[in-house]
Motif scaffolding. Structure first.
Motif, PDB file in Angstrom:
ATOM      1  N   GLU A  40       0.821  -1.212   0.000  1.00  0.00           N
ATOM      2  CA  GLU A  40       0.000   0.000   0.000  1.00  0.00           C
ATOM      3  C   GLU A  40       0.855   1.263   0.000  1.00  0.00           C
ATOM      4  OE1 GLU A  40      -3.001  -0.125  -0.844  1.00  0.00           O
ATOM      5  OE2 GLU A  40      -3.298  -2.258  -0.524  1.00  0.00           O
ATOM      6  N   TYR A  58      -8.340   5.197  -2.685  1.00  0.00           N
ATOM      7  CA  TYR A  58      -8.463   3.739  -2.595  1.00  0.00           C
ATOM      8  C   TYR A  58      -7.360   3.142  -1.713  1.00  0.00           C
ATOM      9  CZ  TYR A  58      -9.250  -1.013  -4.375  1.00  0.00           C
ATOM     10  OH  TYR A  58      -9.524  -2.349  -4.485  1.00  0.00           O
ATOM     11  N   HIS A  59      -6.110   3.528  -1.990  1.00  0.00           N
ATOM     12  CA  HIS A  59      -4.991   2.885  -1.302  1.00  0.00           C
ATOM     13  C   HIS A  59      -4.728   3.434   0.094  1.00  0.00           C
ATOM     14  CE1 HIS A  59      -4.175   0.159  -4.477  1.00  0.00           C
ATOM     15  NE2 HIS A  59      -4.228   1.156  -5.353  1.00  0.00           N
ATOM     16  N   ASP A  62      -7.114   1.322   2.016  1.00  0.00           N
ATOM     17  CA  ASP A  62      -6.584  -0.040   2.157  1.00  0.00           C
ATOM     18  C   ASP A  62      -5.398  -0.086   3.120  1.00  0.00           C
ATOM     19  OD1 ASP A  62      -8.528  -1.038   0.502  1.00  0.00           O
ATOM     20  OD2 ASP A  62      -7.166  -1.614  -1.118  1.00  0.00           O
ATOM     21  N   LYS A  65      -6.709  -0.174   6.580  1.00  0.00           N
ATOM     22  CA  LYS A  65      -7.248  -1.511   6.853  1.00  0.00           C
ATOM     23  C   LYS A  65      -6.129  -2.517   7.119  1.00  0.00           C
ATOM     24  CE  LYS A  65     -11.329  -0.801   3.993  1.00  0.00           C
ATOM     25  NZ  LYS A  65     -11.902  -1.061   2.664  1.00  0.00           N
TER      26      LYS A  65
END
Length: 150
Positions: A40, A58-59, A62, A65
């Motif tokens: 990431e 998006y990244h 992520d 997460k």
């Protein structure tokens, strides 16, 4: 506060589904064996350089997460000046920048430093990840895929 909505030019996945699926397959293959947090960080740094808002959104999500801290995400654009990244991560980020900005090429020094931290197979995966991230960025920037776009 009023925000500006950048209009999307095209839905690439609908217009060119075979190409889109091929990039998805390359992306999946490139990720194999790489640490999820490092993966990431590389994706975010590539998106920062290429100014891809969709991929940044998006990244960064992520990365959180995967357990990445807000502080490290925020300092990533200035990683060379930050003490928050390991030597291995720094070598991956230097390689990311060299591959993404190619006009100067990838110096022997940058390559050797990455090779010092990653075995040959993992280094090949890292290079594949960087080139895939660049493909996504170029596709998304060109078509103006923005966060929240369908």
């Amino acid at each position: 506060m009023t925000t500006f909505r950048v209009p999307q030019r095209m839905d690439f996945s609908t217009v060119a589904p075979k190409v889109f699926k091929a990039v998805l397959a390359l992306d999946a293959a490139a990720r194999e064996g790489l640490d999820p947090v490092l993966l990431e960080l590389v994706q975010i740094r590539t998106a920062q350089i290429n100014r891809c808002a969709y991929c940044l959104d998006y990244h960064t999500s992520d990365a959180r997460k995967a357990g990445e801290s807000e502080e490290r995400v925020h300092q990533l654009s200035a990683w060379e000046e930050s003490s928050l990244y390991t030597e291995e991560e720094r070598s991956a980020l230097a390689l990311t920048e060299a591959v993404t900005l190619l006009p100067g090429g990838v110096s022997d020094e940058v390559y050797a430093e990455a090779a010092r931290h990653f075995g040959e197979k993992e280094l090949a995966q890292l290079i594949a990840l960087i080139l895939t991230a660049n493909a996504w960025n170029r596709m998304n920037v060109t078509t103006r895929k923005t966060p929240g776009a369908a």
